[in-house]
Design a protein around this motif. Sequence first.
Motif, short mmCIF file in Angstrom:
data_model
loop_
_atom_site.label_atom_id
_atom_site.label_comp_id
_atom_site.label_asym_id
_atom_site.label_seq_id
_atom_site.Cartn_x
_atom_site.Cartn_y
_atom_site.Cartn_z
N ASP A 227 0.83 -1.21 0.00
CA ASP A 227 0.00 0.00 0.00
C ASP A 227 0.86 1.26 0.00
OD1 ASP A 227 -2.29 -1.54 0.05
OD2 ASP A 227 -2.65 -1.27 2.20
N GLN B 281 1.14 4.44 -2.56
CA GLN B 281 0.99 5.82 -2.11
C GLN B 281 2.19 6.66 -2.49
OE1 GLN B 281 -0.10 6.26 2.01
NE2 GLN B 281 -1.57 4.58 1.88
N HIS C 222 2.08 9.96 -4.79
CA HIS C 222 2.63 11.26 -4.37
C HIS C 222 3.69 11.74 -5.35
CE1 HIS C 222 0.39 11.51 -0.69
NE2 HIS C 222 0.90 10.41 -0.20
N ALA D 247 5.25 9.26 3.48
CA ALA D 247 4.08 8.38 3.40
C ALA D 247 4.07 7.42 4.59
CB ALA D 247 4.10 7.59 2.09
#
Length: 173
Positions: free
Chosen positions: A46, A50, A54, A79
């Motif tokens: 995950d 992310q 970003h 993150a």
Amino acid sequence: MSDETLMESWRGSGDRAAFEQLFRRHAPRLRGWFVRSLGSEEVARDLVQQTFLHLHRARADYRSGLPLRPWLYTIAANAKRQHLRTRRRKPEAPFDPERHEPSSGPEVSTPRERLVRRALLDLDEGQRDVVVLHYYEGFSFPEVAQVLGISTSAAKVRAHRAYGQLRSALGKE
């Protein structure tokens, strides 16, 4: 093609192939960093997603000529920090074996790898981040400092203390 050239190509003309090549090149290492520092394969996957989301959103902020890798890991560290803040505010529900199915199989690793993983997870987060970035990811101490937003000397002190704790935990004194 260098990371910086790929980033410029993606940033400038939206070259999707350049982005995909950056993802293929860096996603496995980022996933490994997240797994080693957080201990969860699922969370690691995950956070890789992310991080690249970003990166996509911040691609216009990339400064030409600077190395991409420390900038990418800075995004990843942010993150991870956000994930940890959220986890502290909203803890996960406890595992109930009656309601959940077992995992697909045991994790494949040697007893020594499990011992090292446990020893890494026993370090405080700041020390673990320095060790994983320096030892496993091959960053120099100035790069580690840049990624974590600390001074180079603080990175070295954290590493020294962490390596000492690891030696002790692994019986290598």
